[in-house]
Structures are given as C-alpha cells and as structure tokens.
Design a protein around this motif. Structure first.
Motif, PDB file in Angstrom:
ATOM      1  N   LEU A  76       6.213   3.960  11.738  1.00  0.00           N
ATOM      2  CA  LEU A  76       5.163   4.334  12.675  1.00  0.00           C
ATOM      3  C   LEU A  76       4.652   3.134  13.457  1.00  0.00           C
ATOM      4  CD1 LEU A  76       5.037   6.711  10.492  1.00  0.00           C
ATOM      5  CD2 LEU A  76       2.668   6.989  11.228  1.00  0.00           C
ATOM      6  N   LEU A  77       4.461   2.021  12.734  1.00  0.00           N
ATOM      7  CA  LEU A  77       3.715   0.903  13.307  1.00  0.00           C
ATOM      8  C   LEU A  77       4.197  -0.395  12.697  1.00  0.00           C
ATOM      9  CD1 LEU A  77       1.071  -0.065  14.903  1.00  0.00           C
ATOM     10  CD2 LEU A  77      -0.114   0.225  12.720  1.00  0.00           C
ATOM     11  N   GLU A  78       4.280  -1.447  13.510  1.00  0.00           N
ATOM     12  CA  GLU A  78       4.602  -2.779  13.012  1.00  0.00           C
ATOM     13  C   GLU A  78       3.496  -3.758  13.380  1.00  0.00           C
ATOM     14  OE1 GLU A  78       9.468  -2.862  12.740  1.00  0.00           O
ATOM     15  OE2 GLU A  78       8.484  -3.866  14.446  1.00  0.00           O
ATOM     16  N   VAL A  79       3.194  -4.648  12.448  1.00  0.00           N
ATOM     17  CA  VAL A  79       2.185  -5.686  12.655  1.00  0.00           C
ATOM     18  C   VAL A  79       2.891  -7.029  12.615  1.00  0.00           C
ATOM     19  CG1 VAL A  79       0.077  -6.750  11.772  1.00  0.00           C
ATOM     20  CG2 VAL A  79       0.400  -4.267  11.566  1.00  0.00           C
ATOM     21  N   GLY A 127       0.795  -1.216   0.000  1.00  0.00           N
ATOM     22  CA  GLY A 127       0.000   0.000   0.000  1.00  0.00           C
ATOM     23  C   GLY A 127       0.826   1.264   0.000  1.00  0.00           C
ATOM     24  N   ILE A 128       0.225   2.351  -0.510  1.00  0.00           N
ATOM     25  CA  ILE A 128       0.848   3.667  -0.515  1.00  0.00           C
ATOM     26  C   ILE A 128      -0.226   4.712  -0.269  1.00  0.00           C
ATOM     27  CG2 ILE A 128       0.626   3.901  -3.032  1.00  0.00           C
ATOM     28  CD1 ILE A 128       3.253   5.487  -2.999  1.00  0.00           C
ATOM     29  N   GLN A 173       5.063  -6.721   9.327  1.00  0.00           N
ATOM     30  CA  GLN A 173       4.652  -5.757   8.320  1.00  0.00           C
ATOM     31  C   GLN A 173       4.870  -4.374   8.927  1.00  0.00           C
ATOM     32  OE1 GLN A 173       4.097  -8.454   5.968  1.00  0.00           O
ATOM     33  NE2 GLN A 173       2.457  -7.133   5.214  1.00  0.00           N
ATOM     34  N   ALA A 174       5.361  -3.443   8.137  1.00  0.00           N
ATOM     35  CA  ALA A 174       5.656  -2.110   8.649  1.00  0.00           C
ATOM     36  C   ALA A 174       4.823  -1.057   7.932  1.00  0.00           C
ATOM     37  CB  ALA A 174       7.137  -1.788   8.493  1.00  0.00           C
ATOM     38  N   LEU A 175       4.292  -0.122   8.716  1.00  0.00           N
ATOM     39  CA  LEU A 175       3.718   1.100   8.179  1.00  0.00           C
ATOM     40  C   LEU A 175       4.746   2.194   8.419  1.00  0.00           C
ATOM     41  CD1 LEU A 175       1.326   2.809   7.056  1.00  0.00           C
ATOM     42  CD2 LEU A 175       0.654   3.169   9.449  1.00  0.00           C
ATOM     43  N   SER A 176       5.324   2.725   7.344  1.00  0.00           N
ATOM     44  CA  SER A 176       6.406   3.701   7.456  1.00  0.00           C
ATOM     45  C   SER A 176       6.081   4.981   6.706  1.00  0.00           C
ATOM     46  CB  SER A 176       7.717   3.129   6.904  1.00  0.00           C
ATOM     47  OG  SER A 176       8.262   2.151   7.750  1.00  0.00           O
ATOM     48  N   TYR A 202       3.352   7.420   2.779  1.00  0.00           N
ATOM     49  CA  TYR A 202       3.286   6.295   3.703  1.00  0.00           C
ATOM     50  C   TYR A 202       3.232   4.998   2.896  1.00  0.00           C
ATOM     51  CZ  TYR A 202       2.088   9.931   7.052  1.00  0.00           C
ATOM     52  OH  TYR A 202       2.109  11.068   7.835  1.00  0.00           O
ATOM     53  N   LEU A 203       4.032   4.020   3.303  1.00  0.00           N
ATOM     54  CA  LEU A 203       4.054   2.707   2.664  1.00  0.00           C
ATOM     55  C   LEU A 203       3.752   1.644   3.694  1.00  0.00           C
ATOM     56  CD1 LEU A 203       7.296   2.885   0.445  1.00  0.00           C
ATOM     57  CD2 LEU A 203       4.945   3.452  -0.213  1.00  0.00           C
TER      58      LEU A 203
END
Length: 871
Positions: free
Chosen positions: A140-143, A96-97, A122-125, A110-111
């Motif tokens: 920002l966040l890791e899953v 995603g972007i 999985q990373a939200l960066s 954001y990716l």
C-alpha cells in the motif's frame, strides 16, 4: 465494531470487597485486583513486536527478525505460522501487524516491515491470511528511510472504529551525538542527525502517525480531516500527526475517534540553558490532526534552543505558537502548525506534575480503549473500563487505566495489577472475547529471552482460580538432598477449600507442606497442582538438581554499606568455598573468581528501543552503529569476534587507547584484508565505552580479592561484586553465585524520597533542579534502608527557609530520635544546615518538620549530605 487489533494495556485494580455468590458477576465500580490472572501461553520468544487476536481463536504476533508466530486458543498449539525476509539491523525489522476490520469476510492482514535488500524503505503491505501462511502481498505504502545510522522505527498499526488505518513511524534519526537534547545538526553530511528533516518535515512520512483508508484493490485514499491537503506539493496528505520521535505503540478510541500514543523521549537528564529541557517521555492524545513538536519541543511544549552544532552557540528558543523549520534538510513548508502539548510527560527523575509515574528508565506506551458493548462474551472485562484508555511504561512496568475529560486530560488514574511483574510489555490488545492479550519482550536486548512471553490477562467475574504460592528450601546440593516443600501460602479468594497434589517422579503427595529426601544424583522435576472446590486449578513445575551443591561467595567491606564519599578507604575481603571444588587457595584459584570494583555515573544503560538512564553503554553503541555487520560477540564473520579481540588484547595496557582510536579512524591489515570503516562522529568517550565492553568479555581481575580501595569520585555509584561458577558435574549444570555491595553518593536529592506525608516536589525550570516544597507543621519525608554506620552529620541544602522550624531525624522503624536542629529564619541561613546524629547500622530514616504557631510553608530542601565522622 469489534476491535480486533489494539496496543496497550489494561488497567485497574485495587478495590473494595463485596459480597457475592459463586456464580454472581462482580459489578463493583472498581474491580478487585485479585480477579485478574496472568496466563502464559508461550515463552522464550525472539523479539516479539506486535500482536493481533483473530476472530477464529488464533493469535498472531510478529518478531522483529521476520518471524510470524501463531497460537491456537482452542488446541493450545504454538506454531511458526510464516516469515518474511526483512532488513533487521539497527532497530529495523518486522515491526507491526493489524487485522482488517472485516477480517472474517476478507481475511486481510497488514504488516509494516523493513524491506530486505538495497532499497532503504519501510513497507506497509496487505496480505491474505490462509491456513498455510500469508499470500497475495499488496504494497500500500512505502516510507523512505536511511540505513547508515540508528534509530527509531515506530511501526504500530491500528484501525479506528470508522475503518481507517493508522500507522506510526519513527524519526529515523541518530540521537547519540546531541548530548541527549534536540538532534538538529544541520551541518553538511549530517542529515541523519537532524530530526527536522523527518519529524518536523511536512513533506516526509517519518516521525509521524499516518491515517489512510485502505481500498479493496490494494491502494489507499486520503480521508478528510488529515493535517494537510492533497494538492500541496510541500506536504504529504497521509499525515495525521507529525512531530513524533518514536511513537512505538498507538491506539484509537473506536467511539470518540481519539488517537493515543506513547512517545519515547530524548536522554538528557538535566536541562541546559544553551540547549533546552531535559528529556521527557510523553503520553499523547490527538482529538484532531496536529503537530506535536519534536524536535523543537518536548512535554508540555518545553522549548529547545536553536543550537548550532558547528559554532557550539545557541540562538533563541523555538516558539511553540509559531514554530519554524529552517533546516537545510527540510523539504516541506517552513511555517509549521502550532505545537500541541503532551497530556502526560515525565523525565528520568520524579515528576512534579505526575508523581504517579515514579522515576527511573522510561518508555511510554499507549494501550486500548475498552467498551464492553463491543464484545459478546460472559468473560469480558467489566463495565468499569468503559471509555478508559490504558497507559503503561515498557521499562518501569506500571499500567494505568485513565479516565479522561472532554479534552483528553487525565482526571482519574487506577493502577492495574500493581503487584504483578511484567517483563517489558511490548504490546497489548483486547481479543474478541473481551479479555486482554499481551506480549512481553523480555529482559535482554536484541535476543531471545526466556521471559519473553505470549500471555492473557484473564478477568474472572465469578469463582476465581486458586493462587499458587510454593517454595522449595533448596534446589541443588549433594546427595542425599533433603528439601522442604511448602505450598501453605496458596490461597483462594472465594474461600474455597484447596487440595494439593505434588508429583515427584512416580510419587504423589497430597500435602501442602512436607520434607522429601532425594537419595540419588540426577535432575528432578517436581510438579504441584492446586485445585479448588469448583474444579479450578493452578499448576507449577520446579527443577531440583542433586549432586552439585552451590558455591558460597562472601564479600564484606568495612563501614557503611550504603554511602561513599571522595577519599573513603574501603577495606574489602572476598571468600569463596564449594563443596565439590574446595576453597580459595585449596582447589579454587583467585583467577577462578570474578571480582571487580566499578564506578557508574548511573547503573542503567541507554537503549534506543526503550530508554533507560543513559550511560552510553558499550553494547548499546555497538547496536546503534554498523559494527554488527562485520563482528559477532562469539563466532566467525567478516571481522574478528569481540571475544577474539578481547583475548588478544586482555594483557595490553595500551589497548583501550589503541582500539578506541582504531574505531574512530578506521583501518585494516591486522585481522585480514577487510577494512574497518571509520566513525569520525564518535566521541572518544563513547569509543572507550565500546572498547571497555569488548575487553570485559575476557575477564581479568584488576583488583586482588582482599585489600583497600580509595574512592576517587564524588558522584554516581560504586559496585563491589564477586562471583564464582563452580565446575559442575555432568549432567548437572554448573552453579553460579554472586555477592555484591552497591555504594551510592553520600549526597542524595531530597525529591528522591521513598515515602512522604504532606509535602510537594517542584522543579526550577531555569536550573532544572528538583526540590521538596510545601513543607508545613507535621510534614515529613524519608528514605528506606540507609546504613548510617560512620555517619556523624546530615547536612541539609536549603532552597528557602521561610519560617522558624524544628527538624527531627528519627529511626522510622523504632521512632527513636537520631538527631534534631532548630533553624531560625532570623539567622539568615541561606544554604546548608547540619543535624548531628548518633546512629549505627541500617535503618529507615524520617525527617519531620515542626512549628505549630504558623500554618504557612516552613522550608524548602534540595539535597541531603551524609557526612562521615572524623576518622
């Protein structure tokens, strides 16, 4: 706020005609379908996933294997903008972007991606966009996820009108060993098969749609209104929506704040009293935070049963009003919020509730909500779309624009570009110009596709460009090759006079129709440009190869070309000829021809990315397992290529059994020192499917090219197919031709009709049987293109006979009566009634029902069986 990122599809079409001047904008309530044009910017993409249109006239889109592409709308330059390393096995990768709402000021993107390396996360960066690539990553966040088993990643990023970031995540659960029902396997070591540990776990970020507020320092805070509180150790405060399976693409209404997503559902084609409902895809609307049921419920809260994978016994059905998650893999609270139903839900079969969606493979997606006042452009979409949300299906290809009531229920459906083919629409978004941009994934799985495209769906409110329609009588053959060019079908919706320019080498021909002879062998690229009086134009290029004529492949069978039945003797014959190569037995050997007779329970194969009717296809299973880490289809890796295996065992009668057990039990020593891991959870049927796919890579004809074949099955489909690729002639390409005949079971469901008048469809929830109901005097339904050769009787399986009724079966093209029967309720008919017919050849049939003396329902029908004449 201008919406820079969105997912979904735009919609609408079919409209009334209006009078207008060339410069006048059309303001009809329903825009005309011909005011939308599909413009392709780039093709041959490699698994595109999500796109964003930036306010600097740049389009960025991600590719699953880590690539980021850029297209410049001003210069038409298409470039490799950047890439990031990602883990891209199974379904993972760069998913995603999204662009920050204040992108013009901060340049933030954001990716969401699968982090490369040993850590399964999985990373939200957040990154900074620069002219030379992405800079300054802030995670920002890791899953946390698992990487031993497939499937479901989600991965869509969307911003709301309030600047909050929404992120979808999949359930990270293997769906293949649950028979298409709820994956709730709570046996030890089977956590990857239990979606209660993810989707229905309040302390886990998978199977969710998260909502956070990004902060300037690269962190995030929790906005009010999420599902759980910050201070509860058994919940995650990032959760806005939970109970999702694979929410692949999402959208947010920038004004109302509503969240939309399509959820890709499970695969069961029929309900089971021990397990629960058949699989459904969903279109969901969240007006506020909530729990949406998976894996305990599906659709409008159809409940699965608490099935034990250990004992194979079922407990009670889950309660949507008070759902309990008692899985040993659950790390959150047991008592879940009440389940929220989907607004739209549909199975593989026809949907009684939502007949608009049709039937077949399914993959529901959500698209953007449009508001004209968010765009300052003369070319933006019309006001008709204001407040409407777009709903589409990746596989079925439909796009709808939905008007919703104040509870999010669809109250008005409009199709968008229904006559335009889209090749698996992956994502759509409105750009700052108020036009719709999209990416197509293409028709091949996990690969580069020529028909994977970046495109714009342009709305023309004033003068429209011409529509180019052209054909060539042939595109390959021996020299001299005479080709008829015909562009006379081109048109202009504004009535402008069209001019035509064909370019063939150095020649220009200003005709719409003409014949041209290519005297010399070679490859030619004729091009056509069509212009209207206002200067708008359309362009198309063709390819003509001179010097190699296409082969001719003929496949014939005796009798009906539509139906099979158990015991039918099919006499078939294959003939092949080629101008350069010769004919069968004279230049072309039987082994040069690929001929096969295959039985399919369904022709479509299941794919986890976008589910088609499941058959557990071999390639599908390979992609879902760990096989790709050691094997390639062709080429070196740790283990042998599948082509090597196929060549080695192609003449071994025991290969299917031997290799299937090898896959299940593991082993080594045959191809080297490396051990192949065991797959004890794999069924023998699925292992057989994998081996059959591998062995098919080296084709050996199992059947002679002429002979008899006795049908042994009573359900599914039989495909007789023959193909031949000629030897080519450099630099000309080899040319293939295929001939095939598909036979389907002579028992078809009445509810699968192709056309109807004044009837309804209903499903029996207890048996999951679909039937046609609400049949009154004058009601009818029918089927297209049925070959009734050898058919003597049509047997109707009745669900109910409520009144006396005359049933007529007619040729729908000519009106000729093929047969009729009068059914008397007093005769006590409970099951089946027969109509004797006299017919030959292919036709459309229509069943009509008559009793003018009553106004109530006459009859209900489940199936039609086409019974052959006694032979």
């Amino acid at each position: 706020m201008k919406k820079l990122v969105g997912l979904g599809i735009v919609a609408v079409a079919l409209a009334s005609c209006v009078k207008h001047t060339d410069e006048q904008k059309v303001v009809d309530d329903v825009p005309q379908a011909n005011r939308f044009e599909k413009e392709v910017f780039a093709s041959n993409l490699f698994e595109p996933t999500e796109l964003v249109v930036l306010p600097n006239d740049k389009i960025l889109f991600t590719q699953r294997r880590g690539g980021i592409k850029q297209y410049d709308l001003k210069t038409s330059e298409f470039t490799d903008y950047d890439s990031i390393p990602v883990f891209h096995e199974l379904e993972d990768g760069l998913m995603g972007i999204g662009a920050d709402p204040n992108f013009q000021q901060n340049r933030w993107l954001y990716l969401y991606y699968s982090v490369y390396g040993e850590r399964p996360v999985q990373a939200l960066s957040r990154f900074t966009y620069t002219s030379s690539g992405l800079k300054n990553e802030k995670v920002l966040l890791e899953v946390d996820v698992q990487r031993e088993e497939c499937c479901h990643t989600g991965g869509s990023i969307e911003f709301g009108g309030d600047g909050l970031l929404y992120l979808s995540t999949g359930d990270d659960t293997n769906p293949f060993n649950s028979d298409g029902f709820a994956p709730i396997d709570d046996r030890a070591g089977r956590a990857a098969w239990d979606a209660r540990r993810s989707s229905s776990n309040t302390n886990d970020l998978r199977g969710k749609i998260l909502r956070i507020k990004p902060e300037a320092n690269g962190t995030y805070s929790i906005p009010p209104g999420n599902l759980f509180e910050d201070d509860d150790p058994l919940t995650r405060p990032e959760i806005y929506v939970m109970g999702c399976r694979n929410p692949y693409r999402i959208a947010v209404d920038s004004k109302r704040g509503w969240l939309f997503w399509g959820d890709v559902g499970a695969d069961a084609q029929k309900a089971d009293e021990l397990r629960g409902p058949r699989g459904h895809d969903e279109f969901n609307v969240a007006l506020e935070a909530g729990y949406f049921g998976w894996p305990l419920f599906v659709g409008d809260n159809k409940a699965y049963r608490d099935y034990s994978f250990k004992t194979k016994k079922s407990g009670s059905s889950f309660d949507p009003k008070a759902p309990i998650n008692n899985s040993p893999n659950n790390t959150g609270i047991e008592k879940l919020p009440p389940a929220m139903p989907a607004k739209i839900f549909y199975p593989y079969a026809n949907s009684p509730e939502f007949p608009q969606v049709g039937n077949g493979g399914r993959n529901a997606m959500a698209g953007p909500v449009y508001y004209a006042d968010e765009y300052d452009s003369q070319d933006k979409y019309p006001d008709f779309f204001n407040g409407r949300v777009f709903f589409y299906d990746w596989i079925r290809g439909f796009i709808y624009s939905l008007d919703l009531d104040d509870q999010g229920n669809p109250i008005d459906w409009y199709p968008f570009m229904p006559d335009t083919k889209f090749n698996n629409l992956m994502d759509m978004t409105f750009g700052p110009d108020g036009q719709l941009y999209a990416i197509e994934y293409g028709t091949g799985w996990f690969t580069r596709n020529e028909d994977a495209r970046l495109l714009r769906i342009k709305y023309s409110g004033g003068n429209r460009p011409p529509v180019l329609e052209a054909s060539l009588s042939q595109t390959n053959g021996k020299a001299p090759l005479e080709v008829a060019f015909d562009a006379s079908g081109s048109l202009d919706y504004d009535g402008d006079k069209l001019t035509f320019i064909w370019k063939i080498d150095d020649e220009k021909i200003k005709e719409d129709k003409f014949t041209y002879t290519f005297d010399k062998e070679g490859i030619y690229y004729p091009e056509l440009i069509v212009r209207d009086q206002k200067g708008n134009k359309a362009r198309k290029q063709f390819v003509v190869e001179v010097g190699n004529k296409a082969p001719e492949v003929s496949l014939t069978i005796n009798g009906s070309q539509t139906f099979f039945w158990k015991g039918r003797k099919v006499v078939y014959d294959v003939q092949v000829s080629d101008a350069e190569d010769g004919s069968l037995g004279s230049g072309i050997e039987p082994t040069d021809v690929d001929f096969d007779i295959q039985h399919f329970q369904s022709l479509d194969k299941a794919e986890v990315l976008g589910h088609q009717k499941p058959v557990s296809g071999g390639l599908t299973l390979i992609n879902s397992l760990d096989c790709k880490g050691c094997h390639k289809i062709d080429g070196s890796s740790i283990g042998p290529s599948y082509t090597q295996v196929s060549d080695t065992y192609k003449n071994d009668a025991g290969a299917l059994n031997y290799l299937s057990y090898k896959i299940i039990n593991g082993g080594g020593g045959v191809w080297g020192e490396n051990m192949m891991s065991a797959h004890p959870e794999l069924s023998l049927e699925d292992a057989n499917s994998i081996v059959n796919y591998i062995l098919s890579l080296t084709h050996v004809n199992e059947y002679p090219l002429s002979g008899e074949y006795i049908i042994s099955k009573s359900t599914g489909q039989y495909l007789f197919s023959a193909s031949y690729k000629d030897k080519g002639k450099k630099p000309l390409s080899p040319v293939s031709r295929t001939s095939g005949i598909m036979l389907k079971s002579n028992v078809i469901e009445a509810s699968e009709f192709d056309f109807s008048e004044n009837v309804g469809v209903r499903v029996d929830e207890s048996t999951d049987v679909y039937y046609v109901k609400d049949i009154f005097d004058g009601s009818s339904f029918g089927f297209n293109d049925l070959d009734l050769t050898d058919i003597g009787v049509v047997k109707l399986k009745l669900r109910s006979l409520k009144k006396d009724v005359e049933v007529k079966l007619t040729n729908n093209k000519t009106g000729a009566v093929l047969g009729s029967v009068t059914l008397k309720k007093s005769n006590g008919i409970k099951c089946c009634s027969e109509i004797e017919i006299e017919a030959e050849g292919k036709t459309d049939i229509n069943l009509s029902f008559h009793n003018s003396e009553v106004e109530t329902e006459l009859i209900q029908i489940e199936t039609l069986q086409f019974i052959p004449k006694k032979q």
